[in-house]
Scaffold this motif. Structure first.
Motif, short mmCIF file in Angstrom:
data_model
loop_
_atom_site.label_atom_id
_atom_site.label_comp_id
_atom_site.label_asym_id
_atom_site.label_seq_id
_atom_site.Cartn_x
_atom_site.Cartn_y
_atom_site.Cartn_z
N LEU A 45 0.82 -1.30 -0.18
CA LEU A 45 -0.01 0.04 -0.06
C LEU A 45 0.99 1.19 0.03
O LEU A 45 2.01 1.11 0.78
CB LEU A 45 -0.94 -0.01 1.28
N GLU A 46 0.43 2.23 -0.92
CA GLU A 46 1.24 3.61 -0.63
C GLU A 46 0.30 4.44 -0.99
O GLU A 46 -0.62 4.51 -1.71
CB GLU A 46 2.32 3.31 -1.64
N LEU A 47 0.38 5.64 -0.16
CA LEU A 47 -0.48 6.93 -0.27
C LEU A 47 0.67 7.79 -0.79
O LEU A 47 1.63 8.14 -0.15
CB LEU A 47 -1.11 7.54 0.82
N LYS A 48 0.23 8.52 -1.74
CA LYS A 48 1.21 9.58 -2.39
C LYS A 48 0.49 11.10 -2.45
O LYS A 48 -0.42 11.38 -3.16
CB LYS A 48 1.46 9.45 -3.83
N ASP A 49 0.82 11.88 -1.32
CA ASP A 49 0.59 13.21 -1.53
C ASP A 49 -1.10 13.42 -1.39
O ASP A 49 -1.65 14.04 -2.22
CB ASP A 49 1.13 14.02 -2.58
N VAL A 50 -1.72 12.44 -0.51
CA VAL A 50 -3.26 12.46 -0.47
C VAL A 50 -3.89 13.64 0.27
O VAL A 50 -3.42 14.10 1.41
CB VAL A 50 -3.63 11.16 0.18
N HIS A 51 -4.76 14.28 -0.50
CA HIS A 51 -5.56 15.39 0.25
C HIS A 51 -7.13 14.92 0.24
O HIS A 51 -7.53 14.56 -0.74
CB HIS A 51 -5.52 16.61 -0.59
N THR A 52 -7.60 14.97 1.69
CA THR A 52 -9.13 14.70 1.75
C THR A 52 -9.83 15.71 2.50
O THR A 52 -9.14 16.33 3.21
CB THR A 52 -9.13 13.22 2.44
N LEU B 42 -6.87 15.77 5.50
CA LEU B 42 -5.48 15.14 5.15
C LEU B 42 -5.12 16.23 4.14
O LEU B 42 -5.59 16.57 3.10
CB LEU B 42 -5.81 13.87 4.47
N GLN B 43 -3.74 16.70 4.65
CA GLN B 43 -3.15 17.73 4.06
C GLN B 43 -1.68 17.14 3.24
O GLN B 43 -0.67 17.61 3.71
CB GLN B 43 -2.90 18.91 4.79
N GLY B 44 -1.75 16.34 2.28
CA GLY B 44 -0.75 15.70 1.69
C GLY B 44 0.23 14.64 2.43
O GLY B 44 1.17 14.74 2.70
N ILE B 45 -0.89 13.66 2.59
CA ILE B 45 -0.15 12.49 3.46
C ILE B 45 0.45 11.51 2.38
O ILE B 45 -0.06 11.02 1.21
CB ILE B 45 -1.23 11.53 4.00
N SER B 46 1.60 10.94 2.87
CA SER B 46 2.28 9.83 1.99
C SER B 46 3.12 9.07 2.90
O SER B 46 3.68 9.22 4.03
CB SER B 46 3.77 10.78 1.30
N LEU B 47 2.39 7.80 2.87
CA LEU B 47 3.04 6.78 3.41
C LEU B 47 3.24 5.24 2.63
O LEU B 47 2.42 5.39 1.74
CB LEU B 47 2.29 6.42 4.67
N LYS B 48 3.93 4.42 3.27
CA LYS B 48 3.87 3.03 2.74
C LYS B 48 3.88 1.92 3.78
O LYS B 48 4.07 2.22 4.81
CB LYS B 48 5.27 2.77 2.27
N LEU C 105 0.65 11.42 13.27
CA LEU C 105 -0.14 12.44 12.28
C LEU C 105 -0.62 13.50 13.30
O LEU C 105 -1.00 13.23 14.31
CB LEU C 105 -1.33 11.40 11.70
N GLN C 106 -0.47 14.77 12.69
CA GLN C 106 -0.92 15.73 13.57
C GLN C 106 -1.61 16.95 12.69
O GLN C 106 -1.00 17.44 11.46
CB GLN C 106 0.46 16.70 13.91
N THR C 107 -2.79 17.20 12.93
CA THR C 107 -3.92 17.84 12.24
C THR C 107 -3.59 17.70 10.73
O THR C 107 -3.52 18.88 10.09
CB THR C 107 -3.62 19.51 12.73
N GLY C 108 -3.73 16.54 10.18
CA GLY C 108 -3.74 16.27 8.65
C GLY C 108 -2.56 16.08 8.16
O GLY C 108 -2.39 15.92 6.88
N ARG C 109 -1.28 16.31 8.92
CA ARG C 109 0.04 16.17 8.18
C ARG C 109 0.67 15.29 9.03
O ARG C 109 0.81 14.93 10.28
CB ARG C 109 0.89 17.66 8.28
N LEU C 110 1.50 14.48 8.43
CA LEU C 110 2.72 13.46 9.01
C LEU C 110 3.79 14.41 9.61
O LEU C 110 4.63 15.12 8.97
CB LEU C 110 3.26 12.24 7.91
N THR C 111 4.30 14.20 11.02
CA THR C 111 5.09 14.93 11.28
C THR C 111 6.62 13.94 11.55
O THR C 111 7.65 14.41 11.70
CB THR C 111 4.79 15.57 12.63
#
Length: 235
Positions: free
Chosen positions: A2-9, A17-23, A207-213
């Motif tokens: 699974l990969e999320l690339k710069d996801v905005h919801t 979600l403000q640009g989440i990218s994870l694997k 995750l902090q207020t829609g961004r990965l920290t």
């Protein structure tokens, strides 16, 4: 896997979600931790198609799934244990499990998967003719996990599985998560109990207020002073 690339919801005008990218790699337990309202449940709901990403990509086994309907995502091998369990209170335990296998037409396979759920959670077998709404919180959580397993997912999204449970049941649920992982399930775990989540996970994201920290191996995250202070009760 699974990969999320710069996801905005978004929910309406709220940029959740403000640009989440994870694997998440095959065979891993990856945990997503953060305060209430950080966007953890939204991340899982975006992956499973319950809400749609407005921008960015969600890739499952290399294929984009962000435009697919939720039932098609289930059919590809992603199971979701939602926050708050969301079982059907007026249906029996057995009926709840069978609904989990709604895409499977072979009754023999459905029966085998039901038996697997009952092996995993013997309490459900004892309660199989009871209405879901009459179960304890812990039993409802077992049922929610059992229902998600009825489609035999390769990837399991788990949202707050320990919420509201007695400590002895929390231990049992986390042991079950580890056993499912050993049996070949890849797991993305959202969990308020960051300490225990980081103990069983291979890697984690904060995750902090829609961004990965922060992100990294779970043990490294657990050792960071700022994460200890914010999520592990300090030292």
């Amino acid at each position: 896997m699974l990969e999320l690339k710069d996801v905005h919801t978004y929910y309406g005008h709220i940029h959740a979600l403000q640009g989440i990218s994870l694997k998440v790699n095959e065979g891993e337990i990856v945990t997503l931790i953060g305060a209430n309202g950080a966007g953890k449940s939204t991340t899982l709901r975006t992956i499973s198609g319950m809400v749609k990403a407005r921008r960015g990509e969600v890739l499952y086994q290399g294929k984009p799934i962000q435009r697919l309907d939720a039932h098609k995502i289930v059919a590809m091998g992603i199971g979701h244990v939602p926050e708050g369990r969301r079982i059907f209170p007026r249906l029996t335990v057995e009926e709840n499990l069978e609904i989990g296998a709604f895409l499977e037409s072979d009754r023999k396979i459905v029966q085998e998967r039901k038996e697997y759920a009952f092996q995993l959670f013997p309490r459900l077998y004892e309660r199989r003719t009871q209405k879901g709404g009459t179960l304890s919180g812990g039993e409802q959580q077992m049922l929610a996990i059992g229902r998600a397993l009825m489609q035999n997912p390769k990837l399991l999204l788990m949202d707050e599985p320990s919420m509201g449970l007695a400590p002895v049941l929390v231990d049992f649920i986390f042991e079950t998560i580890q056993n499912l992982n050993k049996a070949g399930k890849t797991i993305l775990l959202v969990e308020q109990n960051a300490r225990i989540a980081l103990q069983i996970a291979h890697r984690g994201y904060v995750l902090q207020t829609g961004r990965l920290t922060f992100s990294g191996p779970a043990a490294e995250l657990a050792a960071r002073p700022e994460i200890q202070e914010a999520y592990l009760g300090g030292h």
